[in-house]
Design a protein around this motif. Sequence first.
Motif, mmCIF file in Angstrom:
data_model
loop_
_atom_site.group_PDB
_atom_site.id
_atom_site.type_symbol
_atom_site.label_atom_id
_atom_site.label_comp_id
_atom_site.label_asym_id
_atom_site.label_seq_id
_atom_site.Cartn_x
_atom_site.Cartn_y
_atom_site.Cartn_z
ATOM 1 N N GLU A 95 0.755 -1.071 -0.138
ATOM 2 C CA GLU A 95 0.181 -0.122 -0.055
ATOM 3 C C GLU A 95 0.812 1.259 0.077
ATOM 4 N N LYS A 96 1.955 1.399 0.768
ATOM 5 C CA LYS A 96 2.802 2.619 0.964
ATOM 6 C C LYS A 96 3.424 2.912 -0.417
ATOM 7 N N VAL A 97 4.081 1.905 -0.882
ATOM 8 C CA VAL A 97 4.945 1.918 -2.178
ATOM 9 C C VAL A 97 4.037 2.575 -3.257
ATOM 10 N N ALA A 98 2.922 1.821 -3.178
ATOM 11 C CA ALA A 98 1.922 2.081 -4.472
ATOM 12 C C ALA A 98 1.543 3.571 -4.179
ATOM 13 N N GLN A 99 1.404 4.030 -2.899
ATOM 14 C CA GLN A 99 0.796 5.367 -2.839
ATOM 15 C C GLN A 99 1.915 6.362 -3.279
ATOM 16 N N LEU A 100 3.106 6.113 -2.893
ATOM 17 C CA LEU A 100 4.423 6.913 -3.217
ATOM 18 C C LEU A 100 4.490 7.081 -4.883
ATOM 19 N N SER A 101 4.145 5.850 -5.296
ATOM 20 C CA SER A 101 4.391 5.825 -7.023
ATOM 21 C C SER A 101 3.316 6.874 -7.478
ATOM 22 N N LEU A 102 2.322 7.345 -6.824
ATOM 23 C CA LEU A 102 1.467 8.432 -7.536
ATOM 24 C C LEU A 102 2.203 9.489 -7.540
ATOM 25 N N LEU A 103 3.484 9.768 -6.856
ATOM 26 C CA LEU A 103 4.389 10.715 -7.198
ATOM 27 C C LEU A 103 5.554 10.614 -8.049
ATOM 28 N N PHE A 104 5.270 9.404 -8.734
ATOM 29 C CA PHE A 104 6.498 8.927 -9.525
ATOM 30 C C PHE A 104 5.764 8.404 -10.937
ATOM 31 N N ALA A 163 2.776 -16.422 -3.686
ATOM 32 C CA ALA A 163 4.241 -16.446 -3.646
ATOM 33 C C ALA A 163 4.683 -15.050 -2.732
ATOM 34 N N GLY A 164 4.030 -15.002 -1.586
ATOM 35 C CA GLY A 164 4.659 -14.155 -0.366
ATOM 36 C C GLY A 164 4.201 -12.479 -0.479
ATOM 37 N N ALA A 165 3.299 -12.360 -0.869
ATOM 38 C CA ALA A 165 2.655 -10.930 -0.936
ATOM 39 C C ALA A 165 2.506 -10.596 0.538
ATOM 40 N N MET A 166 3.014 -9.431 0.762
ATOM 41 C CA MET A 166 2.758 -8.778 2.380
ATOM 42 C C MET A 166 1.581 -7.747 2.307
ATOM 43 N N SER A 167 1.085 -7.500 1.358
ATOM 44 C CA SER A 167 -0.281 -6.558 1.244
ATOM 45 C C SER A 167 -1.434 -7.317 1.938
ATOM 46 N N SER A 168 -2.444 -6.307 2.021
ATOM 47 C CA SER A 168 -3.650 -6.992 2.302
ATOM 48 C C SER A 168 -4.357 -8.002 0.984
ATOM 49 N N GLN A 169 -5.255 -8.478 0.958
ATOM 50 C CA GLN A 169 -5.879 -9.048 -0.087
ATOM 51 C C GLN A 169 -6.988 -8.127 -0.581
ATOM 52 N N GLY A 170 -7.477 -7.345 0.260
ATOM 53 C CA GLY A 170 -8.257 -6.203 -0.433
ATOM 54 C C GLY A 170 -8.426 -5.162 0.385
ATOM 55 N N MET A 171 -8.987 -3.960 -0.190
ATOM 56 C CA MET A 171 -9.212 -2.749 0.348
ATOM 57 C C MET A 171 -10.701 -2.310 0.154
ATOM 58 N N THR A 172 -11.165 -1.474 1.106
ATOM 59 C CA THR A 172 -12.305 -0.748 0.989
ATOM 60 C C THR A 172 -12.215 0.360 0.161
ATOM 61 N N LYS A 173 -13.590 0.688 -0.410
ATOM 62 C CA LYS A 173 -13.401 1.925 -1.088
ATOM 63 C C LYS A 173 -13.301 3.158 -0.646
ATOM 64 N N ALA A 174 -13.558 3.191 0.830
ATOM 65 C CA ALA A 174 -12.932 4.342 1.490
ATOM 66 C C ALA A 174 -11.365 4.401 1.708
ATOM 67 N N GLU A 175 -10.818 3.167 1.997
ATOM 68 C CA GLU A 175 -9.470 2.995 2.252
ATOM 69 C C GLU A 175 -8.804 3.524 0.987
ATOM 70 N N MET A 176 -9.220 3.118 -0.162
ATOM 71 C CA MET A 176 -8.742 3.489 -1.540
ATOM 72 C C MET A 176 -8.443 5.114 -1.631
ATOM 73 N N ILE A 177 -9.741 5.859 -1.369
ATOM 74 C CA ILE A 177 -9.909 7.074 -1.535
ATOM 75 C C ILE A 177 -8.986 7.874 -0.386
ATOM 76 N N ASP A 178 -8.591 7.189 0.604
ATOM 77 C CA ASP A 178 -7.937 7.658 1.721
ATOM 78 C C ASP A 178 -6.517 7.908 1.482
ATOM 79 N N LEU A 179 -6.003 6.593 0.744
ATOM 80 C CA LEU A 179 -4.705 6.545 0.280
ATOM 81 C C LEU A 179 -4.223 7.505 -0.850
ATOM 82 N N ILE A 180 -5.115 7.687 -1.725
ATOM 83 C CA ILE A 180 -5.081 8.641 -2.751
ATOM 84 C C ILE A 180 -5.114 10.059 -2.458
#
Length: 370
Positions: A306-315, A333-350
């Motif tokens: 989530e955090k690197v993806a958020q930073l990617s919006l500036l790259f 294969a070992g993803a350490m992210s969540s399996q899903g996000m809510t709509k509210a979480e997506m908006i907040d991240l952006i």
Amino acid sequence: MLDLIREKVLSGRRLDAKDAVELFRSDDIFAIGRLASTVAEKKNGGNAYFVVNRHINPTNICINRCKFCAFSCSQGDSNAYELTIEEIIERLRGEKAKGKGQRANGPEGKLRTPFREVHIVGGLHPDWPFEHYLGMVSDIKKEFPSIHIKAFTAVEIDHFSRISGLTISAVLETLKDKGLDVMPGGGAEIFAERVRNKLCPEKISGERWLDVHRAAHRTGIWTNATMLYGHIEDYRERVDHLMKLRNLQDETNGFQAFIPLAYHPKNTDIGGFYSSGIDDLRTIAVSRLVLDNFDHIKAYWIMLGEKVAQLSLLFGADDLDGTIIEEKITHAAGAMSSQGMTKAEMIDLIERAGKIAVERDAFYNALPVS
């Protein structure tokens, strides 16, 4: 060298392969990021897109054994599974649509789903005929007429052609008639033959992948494109991959988005290490600068976190994909992210990245954010 590349970009001239390799080799990640962000803002303003979607992987049983894949297995394995079409439809109903009275505003009797898009990819099942996949698409579209179906990689389309005896174009036309809207970009990995022979010798070639997407574009099906990076490829092979995608986009203009996919090493045959955050951000930025004919660069938060993806919006990225809900392939294969996000979480991240959250459908049409 970076100053010359910057001048090229700002004057609207196209970067060549030598420029792209220099960008990958550069340590000035912030200068590259600022340049990519400038290009992204010219294309999409301050917008960052997301979709309320659900991923469904119908089966992990697969006739191929890609060495980077931790998802596939054989029939009879303890972790093998195969979903029925009804089980897929049940997942799409969503928690909000299970109670009484939750009916759609559209055709009478159709159940409402909270999702705008369903993303379907899975293993190449040895026993399922092409008709099974046609029924899957048709039944989903009948049950949920308003949902967009993004389904089946080029590898799966090639498989359908072989088991049905139909041409690639005929397979695509038939799927489109049944309700397929968009194709995902999976299966591209790295086009270079050296890498492909080591990673996935049983999989279709890079040229075949491009041919399938060319046929999809000619059929009127929009597609995405991907690149799996951070395993055994070198920078020149990454650039070769990007150039081949750019060339096809010049020819067809049928790609909607490009998604760099960070390799995950757990439970795979080739092992290795996770990509670094620096490499993730650099790859996003270089992709934005090289793929000047792509409207969207997606930061796939499942693989990036989530955090690197958020930073990617500036790259240079302008899309975070969506809510996902249940992702299996990368997590195997070992993803350490969540399996899903809510709509509210997506908006907040952006919004915390200083961007404007824009809910979209599968065709990048903006929707009211409620």
